[in-house]
Design a protein around this motif. Structure first.
Motif, PDB file in Angstrom:
ATOM      1  N   GLY A  26      76.672  -7.168  56.300  1.00 50.19           N
ATOM      2  CA  GLY A  26      76.337  -8.914  55.309  1.00 50.19           C
ATOM      3  C   GLY A  26      76.946  -9.178  54.859  1.00 50.19           C
ATOM      4  O   GLY A  26      77.501 -11.028  54.957  1.00 50.19           O
ATOM      5  N   MET A  27      78.214  -8.885  54.082  1.00 53.62           N
ATOM      6  CA  MET A  27      79.524  -9.230  53.578  1.00 53.62           C
ATOM      7  C   MET A  27      80.629  -9.069  54.245  1.00 53.62           C
ATOM      8  O   MET A  27      81.285 -10.183  53.979  1.00 53.62           O
ATOM      9  CB  MET A  27      79.583  -7.766  52.439  1.00 53.62           C
TER      10      MET A  27
ATOM     11  N   ALA B 193      77.294  -9.813  47.304  1.00 54.51           N
ATOM     12  CA  ALA B 193      76.023 -10.985  47.495  1.00 54.51           C
ATOM     13  C   ALA B 193      75.063  -9.445  47.009  1.00 54.51           C
ATOM     14  O   ALA B 193      75.034  -8.922  46.307  1.00 54.51           O
ATOM     15  CB  ALA B 193      75.751  -9.905  49.238  1.00 54.51           C
ATOM     16  N   ARG B 194      73.408  -9.835  46.683  1.00 57.99           N
ATOM     17  CA  ARG B 194      72.377 -10.024  46.167  1.00 57.99           C
ATOM     18  C   ARG B 194      71.454  -9.434  47.199  1.00 57.99           C
ATOM     19  O   ARG B 194      71.380 -10.732  47.853  1.00 57.99           O
ATOM     20  CB  ARG B 194      71.387 -10.799  44.739  1.00 57.99           C
ATOM     21  N   THR B 195      70.418  -8.822  46.372  1.00 56.64           N
ATOM     22  CA  THR B 195      69.678  -8.580  48.132  1.00 56.64           C
ATOM     23  C   THR B 195      68.168  -8.717  47.057  1.00 56.64           C
ATOM     24  O   THR B 195      68.175  -7.761  46.407  1.00 56.64           O
ATOM     25  CB  THR B 195      69.513  -7.162  48.404  1.00 56.64           C
ATOM     26  N   ASP B 196      67.179  -8.262  48.026  1.00 50.49           N
ATOM     27  CA  ASP B 196      65.692  -7.936  47.067  1.00 50.49           C
ATOM     28  C   ASP B 196      65.558  -6.637  47.103  1.00 50.49           C
ATOM     29  O   ASP B 196      66.201  -5.679  47.459  1.00 50.49           O
ATOM     30  CB  ASP B 196      64.593  -8.511  48.378  1.00 50.49           C
ATOM     31  N   HIS B 197      64.627  -6.343  46.386  1.00 50.31           N
ATOM     32  CA  HIS B 197      64.174  -4.916  46.149  1.00 50.31           C
ATOM     33  C   HIS B 197      62.513  -4.843  46.413  1.00 50.31           C
ATOM     34  O   HIS B 197      61.648  -5.183  46.428  1.00 50.31           O
ATOM     35  CB  HIS B 197      64.450  -5.008  45.221  1.00 50.31           C
TER      36      HIS B 197
ATOM     37  N   ARG C  95      83.556 -16.464  42.514  1.00 50.81           N
ATOM     38  CA  ARG C  95      83.512 -18.405  43.763  1.00 50.81           C
ATOM     39  C   ARG C  95      82.558 -18.433  44.156  1.00 50.81           C
ATOM     40  O   ARG C  95      82.007 -19.519  44.439  1.00 50.81           O
ATOM     41  CB  ARG C  95      85.646 -18.000  44.329  1.00 50.81           C
ATOM     42  N   THR C  96      82.202 -17.512  44.860  1.00 47.88           N
ATOM     43  CA  THR C  96      81.299 -17.167  46.002  1.00 47.88           C
ATOM     44  C   THR C  96      80.328 -16.044  46.007  1.00 47.88           C
ATOM     45  O   THR C  96      80.547 -14.886  45.417  1.00 47.88           O
ATOM     46  CB  THR C  96      82.107 -17.484  46.587  1.00 47.88           C
ATOM     47  N   PHE C  97      78.748 -16.758  46.849  1.00 47.46           N
ATOM     48  CA  PHE C  97      78.134 -15.541  46.537  1.00 47.46           C
ATOM     49  C   PHE C  97      77.010 -15.771  47.368  1.00 47.46           C
ATOM     50  O   PHE C  97      77.110 -16.982  48.883  1.00 47.46           O
ATOM     51  CB  PHE C  97      77.300 -15.435  44.650  1.00 47.46           C
ATOM     52  N   ALA C  98      76.053 -14.967  47.746  1.00 46.25           N
ATOM     53  CA  ALA C  98      75.178 -15.352  48.985  1.00 46.25           C
ATOM     54  C   ALA C  98      73.671 -14.110  47.794  1.00 46.25           C
ATOM     55  O   ALA C  98      73.997 -13.396  47.945  1.00 46.25           O
ATOM     56  CB  ALA C  98      75.559 -14.789  50.436  1.00 46.25           C
TER      57      ALA C  98
END
Length: 321
Positions: A106-107, A115-119, A199-202
């Motif tokens: 994904g990255m 990037a963050r995910t669910d858990h 600057r950026t994330f997802a």
């Protein structure tokens, strides 16, 4: 150079460490390294790590001679990391097979700073998915848009550091280290700073990391003075936000979240040691007076009645000592 460095602090989690380490083995890849930081455990955790070191590919065990806390343990791992990306796991949690590969993919596809995910929340035999509160998923976003508005649950209300993957460029030149003076709530300050500086994330639609809740050794279960570190954590946050060019945009969210944390801790003050409870009451009163008062008043006027009444009462109580 590895694609991914996995930093895992351990402290007295001998009952859970084998599950954690087994999950790392099930996610092993020639391009991944595992940095296992033993924060001066006094149970059988060191022996468990020694047994797994040779069974887990590309694993390094790093030992602290004194117990330094999770912030320093993560910093130790960051300083040893060689990967293009870094992720964190707590020593009593675990991954589903394939989770690390999916995060890296994904990255690499999105090429964002983090990037963050669910858990998956694990309570005994119960399993419940908890979703990262992003506005959109699997697309590149502005981290600052993940902070506000104050009235909604946003990404800074999702302070779980292990549920994400972070580009190594965020950590260059000593940047993005955890505040070692904080024994708790270090994650909340760190996540806020991440959203202010990156600057950026997802938000990736992945939920292959399991968070074990209710562990007796967890910092969420303590009743001593360490619980009060949310106060210096949020004081530091308010100072950071006040200096930001968009302070007017983000101060309402910072103040509201601080107030929510105060109300949360006051809601369980009866479970704290008596001296800690007394100190909490005194320090939150002072904290409320340190907040920007116009923003605080606007916050209290929009909060639910039980919490706003509690916070006004605390603010207006005359300190006797």
């Amino acid at each position: 150079m590895p694609k991914l460095s996995v930093v895992v602090p351990f402290h007295n989690v001998g009952a859970y460490a084998p599950d954690t380490l087994r999950s790392l083995a099930n996610n092993a890849d020639p391009e991944f390294e595992f940095l296992l930081v033993d924060d001066c455990s006094t149970d059988d955790t060191p022996e468990i790590l020694d047994r797994w070191r040779d069974r887990l590919p590309n694993a390094t065990v790093i030992r602290h001679e004194t117990n330094s806390g999770v912030a320093q343990a993560r910093n130790t791992g960051i300083d040893a990391a060689r990967g293009d990306h870094i992720t964190f796991l707590d020593g009593d949690d675990w991954y589903a097979p394939g989770h690390l590969k999916a995060m890296v993919a994904g990255m690499e596809q999105l090429d964002c700073d983090f990037a963050r995910t669910d858990h998956v929340l694990s309570e005994g035999r119960k399993r419940n998915i908890r979703y990262a509160p992003a506005k959109r998923r699997d697309t590149v976003l502005d981290p600052r848009d993940g902070i506000s508005p104050a009235s909604m649950v946003t990404m800074v209300d999702y302070p779980f550091v292990p549920f994400g993957i972070y580009s190594s460029r965020l950590f260059q030149n000593g940047e993005s280290r955890f505040e070692t003076s904080l024994r708790t709530a270090e994650d909340r300050l760190w996540v806020w700073r991440l959203h202010l500086k990156a600057r950026t994330f997802a938000a990736l639609s992945l939920h292959g990391v399991f968070y074990r809740r209710g562990v007796t050794t967890s910092l969420t279960q303590i009743t001593d003075n360490r619980q009060l570190d949310f106060i210096p954590s949020y004081d530091t946050l308010l100072a950071d936000v006040s200096r930001d060019p968009e302070a007017d945009r983000f101060l309402p969210k910072a103040v509201r979240t601080y107030c929510a944390m105060i109300a949360f801790h006051m809601g369980k003050v009866g479970t704290y040691e008596p001296a800690v409870a007394e100190r909490l009451r005194a320090e939150v009163r002072d904290a409320l007076h340190r907040m920007p008062q116009q923003v605080l008043e606007e916050t209290l006027s929009t909060m639910d009645t039980p919490r706003s009444t509690l916070l006004r009462s605390l603010r207006d109580t005359v300190r006797t000592a």
